[in-house]
Design an enzyme around this catalytic site. Sequence first.
Site, PDB file in Angstrom:
ATOM      1  N   GLU A 262       0.831  -1.205   0.000  1.00  0.00           N
ATOM      2  CA  GLU A 262       0.000   0.000   0.000  1.00  0.00           C
ATOM      3  C   GLU A 262       0.866   1.255   0.000  1.00  0.00           C
ATOM      4  O   GLU A 262       0.743   2.130   0.867  1.00  0.00           O
ATOM      5  CB  GLU A 262      -0.998  -0.014   1.163  1.00  0.00           C
ATOM      6  CG  GLU A 262      -2.004  -1.147   1.024  1.00  0.00           C
ATOM      7  CD  GLU A 262      -3.154  -1.096   2.024  1.00  0.00           C
ATOM      8  OE1 GLU A 262      -3.138  -0.216   2.919  1.00  0.00           O
ATOM      9  OE2 GLU A 262      -4.078  -1.932   1.919  1.00  0.00           O
TER      10      GLU A 262
ATOM     11  N   GLU B 145      -5.124  -8.631  -0.812  1.00  0.00           N
ATOM     12  CA  GLU B 145      -5.983  -8.307   0.343  1.00  0.00           C
ATOM     13  C   GLU B 145      -7.416  -8.183  -0.145  1.00  0.00           C
ATOM     14  O   GLU B 145      -7.710  -7.353  -1.009  1.00  0.00           O
ATOM     15  CB  GLU B 145      -5.547  -7.021   1.051  1.00  0.00           C
ATOM     16  CG  GLU B 145      -4.243  -7.154   1.822  1.00  0.00           C
ATOM     17  CD  GLU B 145      -3.925  -5.938   2.690  1.00  0.00           C
ATOM     18  OE1 GLU B 145      -4.882  -5.273   3.162  1.00  0.00           O
ATOM     19  OE2 GLU B 145      -2.732  -5.674   2.899  1.00  0.00           O
TER      20      GLU B 145
END
Length: 512
Positions: free
Chosen positions: A194, A317
Site C-alpha cells: 500500500e 488483500e
Amino acid sequence: MKRYLFAVLMTGSLFGHVSGQTTVQLAPIEKPVQISKHIYGHFAEHLGRCVYDGFYVGEDNAVIPHTNGIRNDVIDALKELQIPNLRWPGGCFADTYHWKDGIGPKANRPAIVNNWWGGVTEDNSFGTHDFLDMCELLGTEPYLAGNVGSGEVQELADWVQYVNFEGKSPMSDLRRENGRDKPWNVKFWGVGNEAWGCGGNMTAEYYTDIYRKYATFMADWTNTGGLYRIASGANSADYHWTETLMKQLPKHLVKGIALHHYAVIDWKQKGPSITYSDEQYFQTMKSAWFMNELVEKHSAIMDKYDPKKEVALVVDEWGGWYEVEPNTNPGFLYQQNTMRDAMIAGLTLNIFNNHADRIKMANLAQTINVLQAVILTKEDKMLKTPTFHVLEMYKVHQDAELIPLHIKSANYVLNGEAIPAVSASASLDKNGRTHISLVNIDPKVAQEVTIDLAQQRKLHGARLLTSANLRDFNDFDAANRIAPTSFKAVKLDNQQMKVKLPPFAVVVLALD
C-alpha cells in the site's frame, strides 16, 4: 477427456418464491486456462490476535497443544484447507518491520511498538525462522512482504540472501549461526505494501522508481533464484496507479501487480458484523460484486501493455470489513463471521476463478482472529468460521482447468437497487471430474439452476452451506452451527440437471 464451455442464461421462475432459472450449455473450450491454487492464499499480519495468540502461543505453553509454539489445531485446520501460500508480516506492519530484529536468541531480540494496530509492544519472539518453519509445517509457500516504506534497499537484499542463499555469504553464515543450514528458497516477495497509503503515501510515479531500485538489488541480472516480485498495486478503483506501473515497470523486474479491495459499506460507518440491517447486507454484497468490475478494468489496462498476460494481477488483500466486536480493542480488528461472510467468500472466489487468465494469486484478509478470518481462537478453543467452510468446499478448484461461464442472472433487488443474485464458476480437475460452484446471495428468494449437460453425466456428489438465519455464526459454545451438509435438491433427467438453490447459500456440485 473433452473440454467444455459453460454458458449460463437465466430466465423464468420455479417453485415458491423463485425469481430466476439458469440454463447451462456446454461447448468445447478453445484455450485452456488453469485456476492457480495460489488464488486460495491467506494473510497473516502482525495485527491484533492473528500471530500472537492466534498462530503462535509460545514454546513454553503448557495448556494449548503446539509444535514449536504453533497451535496444533490451527496447523490441522489449515492443512484441511490446503492453503497454497501465506503472506507475512503485513500489511501496513510490513513497512515498519525490520527482519533482523526477529532472528537470533529470543531473549536478545529488541521489542517493537505496533503503531498501526493498537499501539501494543511486541517482543519479536515470532520472526523469520518461526514463520518460515511454520510454513513448512503447513506445507504452504511463504509470501514475504518487504519493508520499503521505512527500510532500506540493503535491508531487503540481505533478507533475500538470508533466506535463499545456499553458499557462503555474510547473510547465509548468519542464518547458520541461528540454527538453519539449508535455505528456505522463498519464491514470493512483495516489494512494499500500500505504497499509496500506510506504505509511504507515495504517488504512483514515485513508487515506480522506488520499486525499480528495490527489485534490482533483490536478484542478479537474470533473476537466477526465480523470485516472483510483486509490486504494491492499486487501492480499489485507482486505475491510474495500475496504468503507471504497467507503463513504467520493465517486465523482467516484476511478476505481479497487487490490488486491494474490501467489501465495506462505508469506511466511516462500517456497520456491525452480526446485527446488520437488510440494507447493510445489500450494500456489503454490492461492494463484494464490485470486485468483478475492478478485476475487469484493471485487467483491461494490463492487457494494453501485457497482451500475453505475463504479469499477474495479485489480489493480496480482500474480504469483509466491519466495526470491531463490542468491548474489544479497536486496533485489533476482531469481528464475527456470519453467513454474510460466506456469501462474500463464495462470490469473490467465483470472480477470481472466472478471471484466472489474469489473476494468479490472492490472499484473504486475514487467517485468524482478524477481519474475515477462517479461524477464531479463545484460549484453548478453536473454531472454523463459515468462510473456512466455503474455502474448504472450493479447494476442488485449485489447479483445475477453468470452464468459462457466461451468466445472465436474476436480480437481487432492495430499495430500487439491483445486483445479480447468482454467481458461479466451474472447473475440470486432473481426474476428469467437473465441479460447479453456485452462490445465491439473495437472503429471501430461492433460485433454480437448470444445466443442460449436452451428454449423459453422473452426479458424484453435492454439498451445501447455509443456515437457518442469515446472521447465524459459529461461536465457542456452538462451533458447528454452520457446516457443510450433503445437498439433495438436485435432479438429473437424461442430459439436464436442475438445482434448487436456497436463499443465502453456497453449493458445490461434482460430476463424473
